[in-house]
Write an enzyme that holds these catalytic residues in place. Structure first.
Site, PDB file in Angstrom:
ATOM      1  N   ARG A  41     -21.339  36.690 -14.550  1.00 49.18           N
ATOM      2  CA  ARG A  41     -21.014  37.330 -15.826  1.00 49.18           C
ATOM      3  C   ARG A  41     -21.801  36.846 -17.029  1.00 49.18           C
ATOM      4  O   ARG A  41     -21.814  37.509 -18.062  1.00 49.18           O
ATOM      5  CB  ARG A  41     -19.508  37.199 -16.108  1.00 49.18           C
ATOM      6  CG  ARG A  41     -18.712  38.252 -15.347  1.00 49.18           C
ATOM      7  CD  ARG A  41     -17.237  37.972 -15.430  1.00 49.18           C
ATOM      8  NE  ARG A  41     -16.935  36.746 -14.725  1.00 49.18           N
ATOM      9  CZ  ARG A  41     -15.717  36.205 -14.625  1.00 49.18           C
ATOM     10  NH1 ARG A  41     -14.707  36.784 -15.221  1.00 49.18           N
ATOM     11  NH2 ARG A  41     -15.526  35.101 -13.951  1.00 49.18           N
ATOM     12  N   ARG A  71     -23.295  29.401  -9.502  1.00 48.70           N
ATOM     13  CA  ARG A  71     -22.891  30.609 -10.245  1.00 48.70           C
ATOM     14  C   ARG A  71     -23.973  31.093 -11.211  1.00 48.70           C
ATOM     15  O   ARG A  71     -23.660  31.585 -12.297  1.00 48.70           O
ATOM     16  CB  ARG A  71     -21.589  30.379 -11.015  1.00 48.70           C
ATOM     17  CG  ARG A  71     -20.377  30.148 -10.123  1.00 48.70           C
ATOM     18  CD  ARG A  71     -19.841  31.486  -9.628  1.00 48.70           C
ATOM     19  NE  ARG A  71     -18.711  31.283  -8.726  1.00 48.70           N
ATOM     20  CZ  ARG A  71     -17.447  31.324  -9.116  1.00 48.70           C
ATOM     21  NH1 ARG A  71     -17.134  31.594 -10.343  1.00 48.70           N
ATOM     22  NH2 ARG A  71     -16.492  31.139  -8.235  1.00 48.70           N
ATOM     23  N   ASP A 106     -18.869  35.600  -1.738  1.00 45.51           N
ATOM     24  CA  ASP A 106     -17.748  34.774  -2.194  1.00 45.51           C
ATOM     25  C   ASP A 106     -17.174  34.029  -0.997  1.00 45.51           C
ATOM     26  O   ASP A 106     -17.325  34.459   0.143  1.00 45.51           O
ATOM     27  CB  ASP A 106     -16.659  35.619  -2.853  1.00 45.51           C
ATOM     28  CG  ASP A 106     -15.694  34.722  -3.635  1.00 45.51           C
ATOM     29  OD1 ASP A 106     -16.026  34.346  -4.767  1.00 45.51           O
ATOM     30  OD2 ASP A 106     -14.636  34.353  -3.083  1.00 45.51           O
ATOM     31  N   TYR A 123      -6.433  28.682  -1.036  1.00 43.49           N
ATOM     32  CA  TYR A 123      -6.147  30.079  -1.426  1.00 43.49           C
ATOM     33  C   TYR A 123      -5.181  30.731  -0.448  1.00 43.49           C
ATOM     34  O   TYR A 123      -4.283  31.477  -0.843  1.00 43.49           O
ATOM     35  CB  TYR A 123      -7.444  30.892  -1.526  1.00 43.49           C
ATOM     36  CG  TYR A 123      -8.260  30.503  -2.745  1.00 43.49           C
ATOM     37  CD1 TYR A 123      -7.879  30.911  -4.021  1.00 43.49           C
ATOM     38  CD2 TYR A 123      -9.394  29.704  -2.633  1.00 43.49           C
ATOM     39  CE1 TYR A 123      -8.599  30.535  -5.146  1.00 43.49           C
ATOM     40  CE2 TYR A 123     -10.125  29.321  -3.747  1.00 43.49           C
ATOM     41  CZ  TYR A 123      -9.724  29.744  -5.001  1.00 43.49           C
ATOM     42  OH  TYR A 123     -10.421  29.370  -6.119  1.00 43.49           O
ATOM     43  N   ARG A 152     -22.564  45.638 -12.108  1.00 46.10           N
ATOM     44  CA  ARG A 152     -21.248  45.498 -11.489  1.00 46.10           C
ATOM     45  C   ARG A 152     -20.227  46.504 -12.029  1.00 46.10           C
ATOM     46  O   ARG A 152     -19.148  46.663 -11.431  1.00 46.10           O
ATOM     47  CB  ARG A 152     -20.709  44.075 -11.720  1.00 46.10           C
ATOM     48  CG  ARG A 152     -21.118  43.004 -10.692  1.00 46.10           C
ATOM     49  CD  ARG A 152     -20.390  43.166  -9.384  1.00 46.10           C
ATOM     50  NE  ARG A 152     -18.983  43.557  -9.577  1.00 46.10           N
ATOM     51  CZ  ARG A 152     -17.993  42.727  -9.910  1.00 46.10           C
ATOM     52  NH1 ARG A 152     -18.241  41.454 -10.037  1.00 46.10           N
ATOM     53  NH2 ARG A 152     -16.765  43.173 -10.100  1.00 46.10           N
TER      54      ARG A 152
HETATM   55  C1  LIG Z   1     -13.743  28.425  -5.586  1.00 46.44           C
HETATM   56  C2  LIG Z   1     -14.783  29.472  -5.311  1.00 46.44           C
HETATM   57  C3  LIG Z   1     -14.587  30.895  -5.296  1.00 46.44           C
HETATM   58  N1  LIG Z   1     -15.793  31.466  -5.000  1.00 46.44           N
HETATM   59  C4  LIG Z   1     -16.749  30.495  -4.857  1.00 46.44           C
HETATM   60  C5  LIG Z   1     -16.118  29.236  -5.010  1.00 46.44           C
HETATM   61  C6  LIG Z   1     -16.815  27.911  -4.833  1.00 46.44           C
HETATM   62  C7  LIG Z   1     -17.688  27.616  -5.979  1.00 46.44           C
HETATM   63  C8  LIG Z   1     -16.992  27.134  -7.223  1.00 46.44           C
HETATM   64  O1  LIG Z   1     -16.341  26.087  -7.133  1.00 46.44           O
HETATM   65  O2  LIG Z   1     -17.120  27.791  -8.251  1.00 46.44           O
HETATM   66  C9  LIG Z   1     -18.165  30.644  -4.483  1.00 46.44           C
HETATM   67  C10 LIG Z   1     -18.962  31.679  -5.158  1.00 46.44           C
HETATM   68  N2  LIG Z   1     -18.543  32.853  -5.733  1.00 46.44           N
HETATM   69  C11 LIG Z   1     -19.612  33.531  -6.198  1.00 46.44           C
HETATM   70  C12 LIG Z   1     -20.775  32.815  -5.875  1.00 46.44           C
HETATM   71  C13 LIG Z   1     -22.137  33.451  -6.131  1.00 46.44           C
HETATM   72  C14 LIG Z   1     -23.341  32.802  -6.103  1.00 46.44           C
HETATM   73  C15 LIG Z   1     -23.712  32.024  -7.372  1.00 46.44           C
HETATM   74  O3  LIG Z   1     -23.363  30.825  -7.439  1.00 46.44           O
HETATM   75  O4  LIG Z   1     -24.438  32.559  -8.222  1.00 46.44           O
HETATM   76  C16 LIG Z   1     -20.378  31.643  -5.250  1.00 46.44           C
HETATM   77  C17 LIG Z   1     -21.241  30.511  -4.724  1.00 46.44           C
HETATM   78  C18 LIG Z   1     -19.593  34.827  -6.885  1.00 46.44           C
HETATM   79  C19 LIG Z   1     -18.401  35.144  -7.692  1.00 46.44           C
HETATM   80  N3  LIG Z   1     -17.087  35.013  -7.323  1.00 46.44           N
HETATM   81  C20 LIG Z   1     -16.292  35.496  -8.311  1.00 46.44           C
HETATM   82  C21 LIG Z   1     -17.108  35.972  -9.362  1.00 46.44           C
HETATM   83  C22 LIG Z   1     -16.601  36.632 -10.637  1.00 46.44           C
HETATM   84  C23 LIG Z   1     -16.344  38.054 -10.299  1.00 46.44           C
HETATM   85  C24 LIG Z   1     -16.692  38.976 -11.442  1.00 46.44           C
HETATM   86  O5  LIG Z   1     -17.874  39.021 -11.845  1.00 46.44           O
HETATM   87  O6  LIG Z   1     -15.783  39.694 -11.880  1.00 46.44           O
HETATM   88  C25 LIG Z   1     -18.430  35.771  -8.978  1.00 46.44           C
HETATM   89  C26 LIG Z   1     -19.679  36.153  -9.724  1.00 46.44           C
HETATM   90  C27 LIG Z   1     -14.809  35.555  -8.250  1.00 46.44           C
HETATM   91  C28 LIG Z   1     -14.185  34.274  -7.911  1.00 46.44           C
HETATM   92  N4  LIG Z   1     -14.102  33.752  -6.647  1.00 46.44           N
HETATM   93  C29 LIG Z   1     -13.501  32.511  -6.698  1.00 46.44           C
HETATM   94  C30 LIG Z   1     -13.212  32.239  -8.062  1.00 46.44           C
HETATM   95  C31 LIG Z   1     -12.551  30.985  -8.575  1.00 46.44           C
HETATM   96  C32 LIG Z   1     -13.649  33.339  -8.816  1.00 46.44           C
HETATM   97  C33 LIG Z   1     -13.669  33.507 -10.315  1.00 46.44           C
HETATM   98  C34 LIG Z   1     -12.562  34.320 -10.849  1.00 46.44           C
HETATM   99  C35 LIG Z   1     -12.912  34.791 -12.255  1.00 46.44           C
HETATM  100  O7  LIG Z   1     -13.052  33.935 -13.140  1.00 46.44           O
HETATM  101  O8  LIG Z   1     -13.050  36.000 -12.437  1.00 46.44           O
HETATM  102  C36 LIG Z   1     -13.319  31.627  -5.527  1.00 46.44           C
END
Ligand SMILES: Cc1c2[nH]c(c1CCC(=O)O)Cc1[nH]c(c(CCC(=O)O)c1C)Cc1[nH]c(c(CCC(=O)O)c1C)Cc1[nH]c(c(C)c1CCC(=O)O)C2
Length: 361
Positions: free
Chosen positions: A43, A39, A88, A163, A52
């Site tokens: 943000r 990540r 994602d 999910y 974004r």
């Molecule tokens: C479980 C999981 C998800 N998505 C992902 C996982 C596995 C990794 C982990 O364990 O963290 C994988 C993921 N999601 C994202 C990345 C981007 C690459 C990186 O690591 O920089 C990666 C590798 C972008 C994202 N995926 C997400 C965001 C946040 C979206 C935003 O900016 O509004 C990002 C940057 C959304 C997302 N998608 C998911 C979650 C739990 C969330 C967060 C929700 C939140 O707190 O807003 C499911």
């Protein structure tokens, strides 16, 4: 072996093959310990929040201009040793029409949770034609990144299934475990389908030029080793087996997986990701307990430490670098993703310190 697309110039291809990240992932000697952050895009970066604004997460993942820029932002800012593709784990489902969204501050939310075999119909692997924007984004990134490797990724069958079955994020994964034990036939059909989804999505990324892949089984730590071995490991192993033909390093990571490290390694990972709960030298002992040779590890600074001040962070970096020497290769990372409120300057300081302290190491 299929040949993945190389960056344009032979010098970039050479720099890439000899990058600290790929060398460490192969267990070769490195000029310094490579570092990237799960990540790292997101943000915590003001430039991410700016670009974004007004675009949903999933829309952003489908726009190559945004994917390329967002993936590059942390590479530029921190000088990390690898980029991770901005996408994602639910994107490949969205791409084939599964009704879901990512709610800000919540995570993926699925309109019709899986309850029966018929519910599996919409869950199918992507074809390259479904995700031309992924191929385009990866190709552009590979050419822009030059000698810096791009890590592709997908969600592992268990984590994505959670999910789909829970309908959204869950702390205990109770419905998923109930389905697993109560209707093993449906569980295995779902997990097998999700293995195919991950294989297809990762293959698109590798064929477009990704240098390595990480399979995120973030929530597998909710399972006992016995349940993991019976209900999850065969499906994750199918993913790793299918990708072996490409010859790129395959990383595997989950949170709270101390009891599962041996099984997750045996699923077919080339590099085992470790959260902060298990020291890296102990992780190596667990991976090798069944007699398999040691393999490279990735991790494992507690993300909470990023808020503790440099005097607390620095000795942790020293400890992790020392413990990482127990493995044939060490890729420095956090034990989970960058928290959104992290000060980017702290991450930059971590990168500089890891590089400096591990030089010639
Ligand atoms: C479980 C999981 C998800 N998505 C992902 C996982 C596995 C990794 C982990 O364990 O963290 C994988 C993921 N999601 C994202 C990345 C981007 C690459 C990186 O690591 O920089 C990666 C590798 C972008 C994202 N995926 C997400 C965001 C946040 C979206 C935003 O900016 O509004 C990002 C940057 C959304 C997302 N998608 C998911 C979650 C739990 C969330 C967060 C929700 C939140 O707190 O807003 C499911």
């Amino acid at each position: 072996m299929p040949v993945t697309q190389s960056p344009q110039s032979p010098t970039a291809a050479d720099a890439l093959e000899n990058s600290a990240f790929l060398r460490a992932a192969r267990g070769e000697s490195v000029p310094h310990t490579p570092v990237w952050f799960m990540r790292q895009a997101g943000r915590s970066l003001p430039e991410y929040r700016a670009i974004r604004a007004g675009t949903t997460m999933l829309e952003s993942c489908m726009r190559p201009d945004l994917v390329v820029e967002i993936t590059l932002q942390p590479v530029r800012r921190y000088g990390v040793d690898a980029a991770i593709f901005f996408s994602d784990i639910v994107l490949p489902l969205k791409a084939v029409g599964v009704d879901l969204e990512i709610q800000p501050g919540v995570g993926p939310v699925v309109a019709s949770p899986v309850r029966s075999l018929e519910d599996l119909d919409p869950v199918r692997p992507v074809t390259p034609a479904d995700v031309t924007y992924i191929t385009e984004s990866v190709q552009e990134l590979v050419s822009r990144l030059g000698g810096t490797p791009l890590i592709g990724f997908a969600g592992a069958p268990f984590t994505v299934a959670s999910y789909l079955v829970e309908g959204g994020p869950s702390k205990d994964h109770a419905k998923t475990k109930a389905l697993m034990h109560g209707d093993p036939k449906l569980w295995h059909a779902l997990a097998d389908r999700l293995a195919d989804v991950a294989i297809a999505y990762l293959s698109v990324q590798i064929e477009a030029g990704a240098s390595a892949i990480q399979l995120f089984d973030s929530w597998a730590g909710a399972l006992s080793p016995r349940d993991y071995a019976e209900f999850v490991q065969p499906h994750s192993a199918k993913v790793f087996d299918a990708l072996a033909q490409y010859g790129v390093p395959r990383l595997h990571f989950g949170v709270n997986t101390g009891e599962l490290l041996g099984l997750m390694s045996a699923a077919g990972a080339d590099v085992v990701g470790v959260d902060w709960r298990v020291p890296l030298d102990e992780a190596v002992r667990r991976i090798t307990a069944d007699g398999t040779p040691a393999k490279p590890v990735q991790g494992n600074l507690d993300p909470a430490l990023l808020f503790a001040g440099w005097d607390a962070i620095e000795p942790e970096i020293d400890r992790i670098l020392a413990e990482g020497k127990a493995a044939p290769g060490h890729i420095f990372n956090l034990g989970h993703g960058v928290p959104p409120s992290t000060d980017p300057e702290v991450l930059h300081q971590v990168v500089r310190a890891v590089h400096e302290k591990s030089k010639h190491g």
